[in-house]
Design a protein around this motif. Structure first.
Motif, PDB file in Angstrom:
ATOM      1  N   UNK A   1      11.585  16.610 -29.132  1.00  0.00           N
ATOM      2  CA  UNK A   1      11.669  15.947 -30.535  1.00  0.00           C
ATOM      3  C   UNK A   1      11.909  14.505 -30.501  1.00  0.00           C
ATOM      4  N   UNK A   2      13.046  14.189 -29.301  1.00  0.00           N
ATOM      5  CA  UNK A   2      13.538  12.719 -29.347  1.00  0.00           C
ATOM      6  C   UNK A   2      12.465  12.241 -28.715  1.00  0.00           C
ATOM      7  N   UNK A   3      11.846  12.356 -27.666  1.00  0.00           N
ATOM      8  CA  UNK A   3      10.806  11.583 -26.868  1.00  0.00           C
ATOM      9  C   UNK A   3       9.563  11.269 -28.151  1.00  0.00           C
ATOM     10  N   UNK A   4       9.164  12.372 -28.919  1.00  0.00           N
ATOM     11  CA  UNK A   4       7.940  12.091 -29.932  1.00  0.00           C
ATOM     12  C   UNK A   4       8.295  11.160 -30.965  1.00  0.00           C
ATOM     13  N   UNK A   5       9.764  11.223 -31.625  1.00  0.00           N
ATOM     14  CA  UNK A   5      10.265  10.284 -32.503  1.00  0.00           C
ATOM     15  C   UNK A   5      10.035   8.940 -31.921  1.00  0.00           C
ATOM     16  N   UNK A   6      10.875   8.487 -30.489  1.00  0.00           N
ATOM     17  CA  UNK A   6      10.626   7.262 -29.756  1.00  0.00           C
ATOM     18  C   UNK A   6       9.350   6.736 -29.692  1.00  0.00           C
ATOM     19  N   UNK A   7       8.452   7.462 -29.420  1.00  0.00           N
ATOM     20  CA  UNK A   7       6.961   7.021 -29.223  1.00  0.00           C
ATOM     21  C   UNK A   7       6.596   6.760 -30.584  1.00  0.00           C
ATOM     22  N   UNK A   8       6.723   7.482 -31.749  1.00  0.00           N
ATOM     23  CA  UNK A   8       6.352   7.177 -33.006  1.00  0.00           C
ATOM     24  C   UNK A   8       7.184   5.701 -33.505  1.00  0.00           C
ATOM     25  N   UNK A   9       8.104   5.657 -33.137  1.00  0.00           N
ATOM     26  CA  UNK A   9       8.892   4.423 -33.769  1.00  0.00           C
ATOM     27  C   UNK A   9       8.299   3.218 -33.010  1.00  0.00           C
ATOM     28  N   UNK A  10       8.085   3.358 -31.702  1.00  0.00           N
ATOM     29  CA  UNK A  10       7.666   2.310 -30.909  1.00  0.00           C
ATOM     30  C   UNK A  10       6.139   1.989 -31.261  1.00  0.00           C
ATOM     31  N   UNK A  11       5.234   2.857 -31.582  1.00  0.00           N
ATOM     32  CA  UNK A  11       3.791   2.748 -32.284  1.00  0.00           C
ATOM     33  C   UNK A  11       4.088   1.772 -33.631  1.00  0.00           C
ATOM     34  N   UNK A  12       5.045   2.020 -34.387  1.00  0.00           N
ATOM     35  CA  UNK A  12       5.406   1.468 -35.745  1.00  0.00           C
ATOM     36  C   UNK A  12       5.752  -0.028 -35.398  1.00  0.00           C
ATOM     37  N   UNK A  13       6.608  -0.117 -34.375  1.00  0.00           N
ATOM     38  CA  UNK A  13       6.946  -1.614 -33.945  1.00  0.00           C
ATOM     39  C   UNK A  13       6.082  -2.315 -33.573  1.00  0.00           C
ATOM     40  N   UNK A  14       4.829  -1.692 -32.563  1.00  0.00           N
ATOM     41  CA  UNK A  14       3.756  -2.497 -32.117  1.00  0.00           C
ATOM     42  C   UNK A  14       2.639  -2.719 -33.387  1.00  0.00           C
ATOM     43  N   UNK A  15       2.785  -1.949 -34.285  1.00  0.00           N
ATOM     44  CA  UNK A  15       2.044  -2.382 -35.468  1.00  0.00           C
ATOM     45  C   UNK A  15       2.154  -3.428 -36.245  1.00  0.00           C
ATOM     46  N   UNK A  16       3.327  -3.887 -36.353  1.00  0.00           N
ATOM     47  CA  UNK A  16       3.575  -5.119 -36.660  1.00  0.00           C
ATOM     48  C   UNK A  16       3.505  -6.150 -35.857  1.00  0.00           C
ATOM     49  N   UNK A  17       3.895  -5.888 -34.515  1.00  0.00           N
ATOM     50  CA  UNK A  17       4.041  -7.104 -33.495  1.00  0.00           C
ATOM     51  C   UNK A  17       2.589  -7.444 -32.991  1.00  0.00           C
ATOM     52  N   UNK A  18       1.635  -6.744 -32.785  1.00  0.00           N
ATOM     53  CA  UNK A  18       0.062  -6.858 -32.525  1.00  0.00           C
ATOM     54  C   UNK A  18      -0.696  -6.811 -33.655  1.00  0.00           C
ATOM     55  N   UNK A  19      -0.187  -6.755 -34.921  1.00  0.00           N
ATOM     56  CA  UNK A  19      -1.187  -6.674 -36.092  1.00  0.00           C
ATOM     57  C   UNK A  19      -2.406  -5.702 -35.997  1.00  0.00           C
ATOM     58  N   UNK A  20      -1.883  -4.358 -35.598  1.00  0.00           N
ATOM     59  CA  UNK A  20      -3.041  -3.321 -35.538  1.00  0.00           C
ATOM     60  C   UNK A  20      -3.143  -2.968 -36.825  1.00  0.00           C
TER      61      UNK A  20
ATOM     62  N   UNK B   1       2.379  13.404 -29.592  1.00  0.00           N
ATOM     63  CA  UNK B   1       2.387  14.926 -29.764  1.00  0.00           C
ATOM     64  C   UNK B   1       2.320  15.590 -28.170  1.00  0.00           C
ATOM     65  N   UNK B   2       1.345  14.892 -27.520  1.00  0.00           N
ATOM     66  CA  UNK B   2       1.075  15.541 -26.142  1.00  0.00           C
ATOM     67  C   UNK B   2       2.036  14.863 -25.267  1.00  0.00           C
ATOM     68  N   UNK B   3       2.478  13.731 -25.269  1.00  0.00           N
ATOM     69  CA  UNK B   3       3.655  13.102 -24.463  1.00  0.00           C
ATOM     70  C   UNK B   3       4.750  13.983 -24.475  1.00  0.00           C
ATOM     71  N   UNK B   4       5.324  14.193 -25.911  1.00  0.00           N
ATOM     72  CA  UNK B   4       6.541  14.981 -25.944  1.00  0.00           C
ATOM     73  C   UNK B   4       6.269  16.549 -25.472  1.00  0.00           C
ATOM     74  N   UNK B   5       5.289  16.929 -25.840  1.00  0.00           N
ATOM     75  CA  UNK B   5       5.042  18.376 -25.364  1.00  0.00           C
ATOM     76  C   UNK B   5       4.713  18.419 -23.706  1.00  0.00           C
ATOM     77  N   UNK B   6       4.236  17.397 -23.176  1.00  0.00           N
ATOM     78  CA  UNK B   6       4.175  17.560 -21.589  1.00  0.00           C
ATOM     79  C   UNK B   6       5.719  17.483 -21.081  1.00  0.00           C
TER      80      UNK B   6
END
Length: 532
Positions: free
Chosen positions: A160-179, A192-197
């Motif tokens: 759960x910790x890794x999943x939340x971290x990846x999600x929040x990084x994605x949200x940060x990059x969304x604003x930074x890179x104008x995705x 999902x699969x990163x944390x599952x692995x």
């Protein structure tokens, strides 16, 4: 089961409950900064696909591992346990590959079914998780079945910790890179699969660490003939007990999945523009983390009693079973009523504090009623599960899901997102009614004492009115700027007043027994102050 084994079981249940509590808090809390970063439309994109992830993780975390641990515990020797795990792994591998193939290769079809073809890459991103289900399920089931809960607990928190971290990084990059929101959603769902692995690796190394001899582990199996459960028996039990347990564990997620296929499409069918419908769905989805938080409060202390129920059934101790079941339901009702009432009354302030505005307060207030129903369903499910009433549980679930599907189609086009909230509450109410109808008569009588229901209703009513009057008065005269700081102050005051009134009512009317108070954090201190 001797005292030492019972103590070990209870300690393991407490450990898993604590891990589940941490994981659920993380799962609920991250949605707030995530929504604040990506907005209602970005939140809609994420939540549309989230139920697919949720079902996969429920199967791999709380559904099949619990069922598998029961099968493992039934085996007489370690050799039989390992051979059972081997057969289960083979069955799950076939099932997972089929499920992965369906989701990955039919992602465009699923996205169109949700009314938004642009969701296709996000659905494909989450599909990889299902390839990890066999190892996650079998290792967790094996450890739990041999009463070693630490690997499962650690893997759950790390995942759960890794999943939340990846999600929040994605949200940060969304604003930074104008995705755009769909690129962000694809990156977020790769969590999902990163944390599952990561969880799989932790469990894998735990297996290596725990092995005593090479021929006595899951990794090094020989062909020595031992009496093991046949594939036919395994498939039969999986399709009855296993599926019922897994699907019921994912009840709220299944209701969300129905929303994913019907709510956005229903709003656009009723004439709402695509962008407004996405925004409305995003606001409606704010209710899900709030429900999770509300249910954490109501169920965290009662789940530790589930092993006691199973023990009482196996030992045929009817009095102990009735007492434990009654205690679990009473505590669930008590805390779920408090959480529901508090969230309903304070919703305008909570909504503004967490999400920055007060849109959808009426929708979310209705949605919060799900806390009470879902919490009670969970308690009754645990009682029936301990008595192996799997067909009743499955029948209630199917009826509830059909009700949600039909009600969404009827209500959403007429009432919008309020209709979806009503449909969720009605479907949970139907499931609760059916399950309660199937409870043993003696237990039903024990669980429905009118004095208890009357006391809880009166206390929650007084608490709700008191909190509303005080916060309403303070908002009009002091914190009336309508910003987040004011919302924080009003929420904090409301929580303090609500807890104080509710605890006073519980003590004044003697709602909980001394035994139940002592099982709660700080319960002993509260009782001492009451005596003084």
């Amino acid at each position: 089961m001797d005292n030492q084994q019972m103590r070990k079981t209870m300690n393991g249940a407490v450990l898993l409950s604590l891990a589940a509590l941490i994981a659920k808090v993380l799962s609920a809390v991250y949605r707030v900064p995530f929504q604040n970063s990506v907005g209602n439309t970005g939140f809609y994109v994420y939540q549309q696909v989230y139920p697919i992830y949720g079902i996969g993780m429920t199967i791999a975390l709380s559904g099949l591992p619990v069922f598998l641990s029961k099968l493992v515990a039934e085996q007489q020797t370690n050799k039989q346990q390992i051979n059972l795990i081997k057969r289960v792994f083979i069955l799950l591998s076939v099932f997972s590959i089929l499920l992965f193939s369906l989701i990955f290769f039919k992602a465009d079809w699923i996205a169109k079914g949700m009314g938004d073809a642009l969701l296709t890459p996000i659905i494909r991103s989450v599909s990889w998780l299902f390839l990890l289900v066999p190892i996650l399920t079998t290792t967790r089931g094996y450890f739990q079945g041999t009463f070693r809960m630490m690997p499962t607990a650690v893997s759950q928190v790390v995942e759960q910790t890794i999943r939340v971290t990846v999600i929040l990084i994605a949200a940060y990059l969304f604003n930074l890179l104008n995705w755009n929101v769909y690129q962000m959603g694809t990156a977020a769902m790769s969590s999902a699969w990163i944390a599952g692995l990561a969880a799989s690796l932790i469990l894998f190394f735990s297996v290596i660490k725990k092995r005593e001899r090479a021929d006595n582990t899951i990794l090094y199996l020989n062909d020595e003939k031992t009496e093991t459960m046949s594939y036919r028996t395994l498939i039969r039990r999986f399709t009855t007990e296993g599926i019922a347990l897994s699907l019921f564990s994912a009840l709220l997620i299944l209701l969300q999945l129905i929303d994913s296929f019907t709510l956005y499409k229903g709003l656009t069918y009723a004439g709402m523009s695509s962008e407004l419908a996405k925004n409305a769905k995003g606001i409606y989805d704010r209710g899900q983390p709030l429900i999770q938080l509300g249910m954490i409060v109501s169920t965290a202390f009662s789940t530790t009693l589930i092993p006691v129920l199973s023990h009482a059934v196996s030992e045929k101790k009817e009095l102990e079973f009735l007492r434990s079941a009654s205690s679990m339901v009473r505590m669930t009702v008590t805390f779920s009523v408090a959480a529901t009432t508090g969230l309903v009354v304070l919703m305008p302030y909570i909504n503004q504090l967490l999400f920055g505005d007060r849109f959808g307060v009426g929708v979310l207030r209705i949605y919060m009623l799900a806390i009470l129903f879902a919490s009670l369903i969970g308690s009754y499910h645990a009682i029936l599960q301990s008595q192996n009433h799997h067909y009743l549980i499955m029948g209630a679930l199917i009826m509830g899901l059909v009700m949600k599907w039909v009600a969404n189609h009827l209500f959403v086009t007429k009432f919008g997102t309020i209709g979806a909230s009503l449909a969720t509450v009605l479907s949970l109410g139907l499931i609760l009614f059916v399950i309660r109808f199937g409870l043993p008569r003696l237990l039903k009588r024990e669980l429905t004492k009118k004095r208890f229901v009357l006391k809880i209703s009166l206390i929650s009513l007084v608490m709700g009115i008191t909190v509303w009057l005080i916060t309403h008065y303070i908002e009009n005269w002091i914190f009336n700027d309508g910003n987040r700081m004011d919302a924080f102050a009003l929420t904090s005051i409301g929580i303090i007043v609500g807890i104080s009134v509710f605890l006073f009512g519980l003590l004044r009317f003697k709602v909980l027994t001394i035994r139940e108070w002592l099982s709660l954090p700080f319960g002993k201190k509260i009782l001492r102050k009451e005596v003084k």
